[in-house]
Design a protein around this motif. Sequence first.
Motif, short mmCIF file in Angstrom:
data_model
loop_
_atom_site.label_atom_id
_atom_site.label_comp_id
_atom_site.label_asym_id
_atom_site.label_seq_id
_atom_site.Cartn_x
_atom_site.Cartn_y
_atom_site.Cartn_z
N GLU A 42 0.83 -1.21 0.00
CA GLU A 42 0.00 0.00 0.00
C GLU A 42 0.87 1.26 0.00
O GLU A 42 0.59 2.20 -0.73
CB GLU A 42 -0.90 0.04 1.24
N MET A 43 1.89 1.26 0.82
CA MET A 43 2.76 2.43 0.90
C MET A 43 3.51 2.65 -0.42
O MET A 43 3.71 3.78 -0.83
CB MET A 43 3.74 2.30 2.07
N GLN A 44 3.90 1.56 -1.09
CA GLN A 44 4.56 1.70 -2.39
C GLN A 44 3.60 2.27 -3.41
O GLN A 44 3.97 3.10 -4.24
CB GLN A 44 5.12 0.36 -2.87
N GLN A 45 2.33 1.87 -3.34
CA GLN A 45 1.32 2.40 -4.26
C GLN A 45 1.13 3.91 -4.03
O GLN A 45 1.04 4.68 -4.99
CB GLN A 45 0.00 1.66 -4.06
N VAL A 46 1.10 4.33 -2.76
CA VAL A 46 1.00 5.76 -2.45
C VAL A 46 2.22 6.50 -2.98
O VAL A 46 2.10 7.55 -3.62
CB VAL A 46 0.84 5.97 -0.92
N MET A 47 3.41 5.95 -2.74
CA MET A 47 4.65 6.58 -3.22
C MET A 47 4.64 6.68 -4.74
O MET A 47 5.01 7.71 -5.31
CB MET A 47 5.87 5.80 -2.74
N ASN A 48 4.19 5.62 -5.42
CA ASN A 48 4.12 5.65 -6.88
C ASN A 48 3.17 6.76 -7.35
O ASN A 48 3.45 7.43 -8.36
CB ASN A 48 3.68 4.30 -7.43
N GLY A 49 2.07 6.97 -6.63
CA GLY A 49 1.15 8.04 -6.97
C GLY A 49 1.79 9.41 -6.82
O GLY A 49 1.60 10.30 -7.67
N HIS A 50 2.58 9.59 -5.76
CA HIS A 50 3.29 10.86 -5.58
C HIS A 50 4.34 11.07 -6.67
O HIS A 50 4.46 12.17 -7.22
CB HIS A 50 3.96 10.92 -4.20
N ILE A 51 5.07 10.03 -6.99
CA ILE A 51 6.09 10.14 -8.04
C ILE A 51 5.44 10.53 -9.36
O ILE A 51 5.92 11.41 -10.07
CB ILE A 51 6.90 8.83 -8.15
N ALA A 52 4.31 9.91 -9.68
CA ALA A 52 3.61 10.22 -10.93
C ALA A 52 3.14 11.67 -10.94
O ALA A 52 3.31 12.39 -11.94
CB ALA A 52 2.43 9.27 -11.13
N ALA A 53 2.57 12.13 -9.83
CA ALA A 53 2.09 13.52 -9.75
C ALA A 53 3.26 14.49 -9.86
O ALA A 53 3.17 15.50 -10.58
CB ALA A 53 1.33 13.74 -8.44
N MET A 54 4.38 14.19 -9.19
CA MET A 54 5.54 15.08 -9.24
C MET A 54 6.15 15.11 -10.64
O MET A 54 6.54 16.17 -11.13
CB MET A 54 6.58 14.66 -8.20
N GLN A 55 6.24 13.96 -11.29
CA GLN A 55 6.80 13.91 -12.64
C GLN A 55 5.92 14.71 -13.61
O GLN A 55 6.43 15.47 -14.44
CB GLN A 55 6.95 12.47 -13.12
N GLU A 56 4.60 14.56 -13.51
CA GLU A 56 3.69 15.31 -14.38
C GLU A 56 3.79 16.81 -14.12
O GLU A 56 3.86 17.61 -15.06
CB GLU A 56 2.25 14.83 -14.18
N ALA A 57 3.82 17.20 -12.84
CA ALA A 57 3.93 18.62 -12.50
C ALA A 57 5.24 19.20 -13.01
O ALA A 57 5.28 20.33 -13.51
CB ALA A 57 3.80 18.81 -10.98
N HIS A 58 6.31 18.43 -12.90
CA HIS A 58 7.61 18.87 -13.41
C HIS A 58 7.56 19.03 -14.93
O HIS A 58 8.03 20.03 -15.49
CB HIS A 58 8.71 17.90 -13.00
N ALA A 59 6.98 18.04 -15.61
CA ALA A 59 6.90 18.08 -17.08
C ALA A 59 6.07 19.27 -17.56
O ALA A 59 6.36 19.84 -18.61
CB ALA A 59 6.30 16.77 -17.60
N LYS A 60 5.06 19.67 -16.78
CA LYS A 60 4.21 20.81 -17.16
C LYS A 60 4.77 22.14 -16.68
O LYS A 60 4.18 23.19 -16.90
CB LYS A 60 2.81 20.60 -16.63
N GLY A 61 5.91 22.10 -15.96
CA GLY A 61 6.57 23.33 -15.54
C GLY A 61 5.97 24.02 -14.33
O GLY A 61 6.28 25.19 -14.09
N VAL A 62 5.15 23.32 -13.54
CA VAL A 62 4.55 23.96 -12.37
C VAL A 62 5.22 23.55 -11.06
O VAL A 62 5.05 24.21 -10.04
CB VAL A 62 3.02 23.70 -12.28
N MET A 63 5.98 22.47 -11.08
CA MET A 63 6.61 21.96 -9.85
C MET A 63 7.71 22.90 -9.36
O MET A 63 8.59 23.27 -10.12
CB MET A 63 7.20 20.58 -10.09
N GLN A 64 7.61 23.30 -8.12
CA GLN A 64 8.66 24.10 -7.51
C GLN A 64 9.37 23.29 -6.42
O GLN A 64 10.58 23.35 -6.31
CB GLN A 64 8.06 25.37 -6.92
N GLN A 65 8.61 22.55 -5.63
CA GLN A 65 9.21 21.76 -4.55
C GLN A 65 8.16 20.81 -4.01
O GLN A 65 6.96 21.10 -4.05
CB GLN A 65 9.67 22.70 -3.44
N ALA A 66 8.59 19.68 -3.50
CA ALA A 66 7.70 18.73 -2.82
C ALA A 66 8.57 17.87 -1.91
O ALA A 66 9.65 17.45 -2.31
CB ALA A 66 6.97 17.85 -3.83
N GLU A 67 8.10 17.68 -0.69
CA GLU A 67 8.85 16.85 0.25
C GLU A 67 7.90 16.20 1.24
O GLU A 67 6.94 16.82 1.69
CB GLU A 67 9.87 17.70 1.01
#
Length: 136
Positions: free
Chosen positions: A21-46
């Motif tokens: 379950e935790m890996q699935q949550v982490m995968n969801g965060h990675i996907a969201a961060m990668q998409e945000a980065h690709a669209k140029g809106v990501m500034q930081q996430a931790e």
Amino acid sequence: MRYMLLIYTREDAVARSSPEEMQQVMNGHIAAMQEAHAKGVMQQAEPLPNTGMATTVRMQNGTPIITDGPFAETKEQLAGYYILDCKDLDEAVAWAAKIPTACGGTQGCVEIRPLQAVPASEKVPQMAQSSAGRNG
């Protein structure tokens, strides 16, 4: 406009979650961060460690009072954050909907707050560099 997306979840639910379950949550965060980065809106996430690692400082009569743990007892705890540069609140809401908050069968939430700009004349010189050196 820059927005901070504060991710809240229940630490007790996280503790009950399986590694899968935790890996699935982490995968969801990675996907969201990668998409945000690709669209140029990501500034930081931790992510943040659980509240057992928190320290709260309150000033009382000019003296700091230091307490282990969070500021307040709540059902949900702050688990991490994203800072995104969005065109408006609607775009920030759309990004918040992509951020996973489910753990242990319960849903958390994402709180969205606009970040207020600090005028350049009030900024501390090299503030970002010095904080990065302390945290990195």
